[in-house]
Design an enzyme around this catalytic site. Structure first.
Site, PDB file in Angstrom:
ATOM      1  N   VAL A  97     -64.438  60.131 -13.880  1.00  0.00           N
ATOM      2  CA  VAL A  97     -64.616  61.579 -13.785  1.00  0.00           C
ATOM      3  C   VAL A  97     -63.579  62.252 -14.682  1.00  0.00           C
ATOM      4  CG1 VAL A  97     -64.508  63.603 -12.274  1.00  0.00           C
ATOM      5  CG2 VAL A  97     -65.498  61.469 -11.414  1.00  0.00           C
TER       6      VAL A  97
ATOM      7  N   ALA B 291     -58.244  63.298 -15.259  1.00  0.00           N
ATOM      8  CA  ALA B 291     -59.382  62.381 -15.120  1.00  0.00           C
ATOM      9  C   ALA B 291     -59.020  61.325 -14.086  1.00  0.00           C
ATOM     10  CB  ALA B 291     -59.694  61.712 -16.450  1.00  0.00           C
ATOM     11  N   LYS B 292     -59.979  60.560 -13.669  1.00  0.00           N
ATOM     12  CA  LYS B 292     -59.712  59.409 -12.802  1.00  0.00           C
ATOM     13  C   LYS B 292     -60.906  58.470 -12.882  1.00  0.00           C
ATOM     14  CE  LYS B 292     -56.348  58.156  -9.973  1.00  0.00           C
ATOM     15  NZ  LYS B 292     -54.926  58.518 -10.090  1.00  0.00           N
ATOM     16  N   GLY B 293     -60.653  57.195 -12.619  1.00  0.00           N
ATOM     17  CA  GLY B 293     -61.738  56.223 -12.649  1.00  0.00           C
ATOM     18  C   GLY B 293     -61.671  55.305 -11.449  1.00  0.00           C
TER      19      GLY B 293
END
Ligand code: NAD
Length: 435
Positions: A78, A123-125
């Site tokens: 995201v 962001a992050k995953g």
């Protein structure tokens, strides 16, 4: 403090809020966002823009398993916001990771970078998997395929991953190698938290725990407490928790309890931290079976009679059921989102000084920024330089957030959101919205 949790802001800007679910991290984030938006009298168009993730990727990650089977995992990335710069955020491997959790974590990255004045967006995953039941080879193939699927998303000037729960510098090395293979050049700045030999930074591994230590000392100072007078309990004994515990002990604090997924370990006279770290290192990163301490539950740890509590495990640990029994004077949030909004209100009424996650654990992204700068310059700093710059940034951020909380007469968490949203909104005003 005359502060009340408030959902009116959302009604002003959008549809009325649905019934609040404190287990949903994105809603937790939005509750704090709404209060800050109301204080700032945020333009409704900006409100909608800033709380909507810019892009969400969900991708199938096929992996050839060691037993010859093929398994398909779900990968998530995201990108919440890129107004201040390329997006930045860790990748988490866990069986229970959800899109809503990754959305919240991505938004927290946006606000965190703004709080410490780092020129990145958020962001992050995540990958839904159980890394503990996977071999190194399976983890490598999973990481490489996830990276290949997101090859057009990642990039030194686009989106830069880093470690988070259950990911480490080896996984970052595989991301670097896979991205570089596709790019036909070594692109060290595509990822941070990688091994020093591959362009990692001195001090990155300790950076989050070190930042937790710096802001905790800042809070003690505000309350007139000396470190040598303070007892500390730490939930979570991974990267953040173990380093924060070790560094606070070096400052003279007495660490009376630590915990991990196996439970809590308590010693009223103070734990031997080096022994605990050595034990975890020798036992697959768990404290299970650690001697020299009395076993307690994770709930008991959170409600111990200590001066400082450092939640450094995961979200939603200090809930409305736990908060009334918390005895700590200071909570320093090493983890992201460990306190629910309802618990926040209870802690505030009790007068607990909560150093919010987007400030307390921002040391990690700060040194990730240093790493990215060093990679792009091809010139590497000494540990002393990294630590001095980190300490300066964390102290300044603490002072700024504390001042904002005083100015608006709100808890430090809302002060941090106000500072961060104001900064991102100001940048957005200058850039304009391409609509
Ligand atoms: P990690 O995987 O190294 O450690 C997590 C620790 O928490 C482990 O000891 C695990 O056993 C423990 N744990 C998990 N569930 C638990 C539970 N229910 N009760 C008690 N302990 C439990 O992860 P980490 O990198 O230290 O991250 C911890 C938190 O800090 C996460 O919220 C992460 O998002 C946040 N964070 C990490 C960094 C970083 O640089 N690593 C930076 C900012 C924020």
């Amino acid at each position: 403090m005359p502060y009340k949790r408030n959902v009116r802001a959302r009604a002003v800007y959008q549809e009325p809020a649905p019934i609040l679910d404190q287990e949903n991290p994105f809603q937790s984030m939005m509750e704090r966002f709404d209060i800050a938006a109301e204080i700032l009298e945020l333009d409704p168009n900006f409100y909608e823009y800033l709380c909507t993730p810019a892009r969400i990727f969900i991708t199938a990650v096929p992996v050839a398993m060691d037993d010859g089977r093929l398994r398909v995992f779900q990968g998530i990335r995201v990108i919440h916001n890129e107004v201040l710069g390329p997006s930045k955020g860790g990748i988490r491997y866990a069986p229970d990771v959800t899109v809503d959790e990754v959305k919240a974590l991505a938004a927290w990255m946006t606000w965190k970078c703004a709080v410490v004045d780092v020129p990145f967006g958020g962001a992050k995953g995540g990958v839904i998997c159980n890394p503990r039941s996977m071999s190194d080879g399976e983890l490598e193939r999973l990481t490489r395929r996830y990276t290949a699927n997101l090859i057009d998303v990642f990039g030194p000037e686009r989106d830069i991953p880093a470690p988070d729960m259950n990911t480490n510098e080896q996984i970052m090395a595989w991301i670097l190698d896979t991205y570089s293979a596709h790019a036909r050049r070594t692109a060290s700045a595509v990822v941070t938290g990688k091994p020093i030999l591959l362009g990692g930074s001195q001090g990155r591994t300790e950076a989050t725990g070190r930042g937790v230590m710096t802001v905790t000392l800042g809070a003690m100072d505000r309350l007139g407490l000396r470190p040598s007078q303070c007892s500390v309990a730490v939930q979570g004994f991974g990267n953040v928790g173990s380093i924060a515990a070790k560094l606070l002990a070096e400052q003279g604090c007495k660490i009376v309890a630590v915990s991990d997924i196996s439970g809590g370990y308590y010693n009223a006279d103070g734990l031997d931290l080096q022994a605990a770290m050595d034990y975890a290192a020798a036992n697959q990163r768990t404290l299970e079976g650690f001697q020299g301490a009395e076993p307690i539950s994770n709930e008991e740890l959170l409600t111990l009679d200590v001066d400082v509590l450092v939640p450094a495990a995961k979200e939603d640990q200090i809930t409305q059921d736990i908060a009334p029994y918390v005895k700590a004077k200071i909570i320093s949030e090493g983890a992201n989102g460990p306190t629910t909004p309802v618990a926040d209100e209870i802690l505030n009424e009790k007068g607990v000084l909560v150093i919010p996650d987007i400030l307390a654990n921002a040391g990690g992204v700060t040194v990730s920024y240093f790493e990215w700068v060093q990679d792009r310059q091809g010139y590497f700093w000494t540990l002393d330089r990294v630590n001095r710059r980190l300490d300066r940034i964390m102290r300044r951020a603490f002072d700024n957030v504390y001042a904002a909380s005083q100015k608006y007469d709100v808890p430090m968490r809302i002060g941090a959101y106000v500072l961060a949203i104001d900064k991102v909104a100001s940048a957005l005003r200058m850039r304009g919205i391409y609509a």
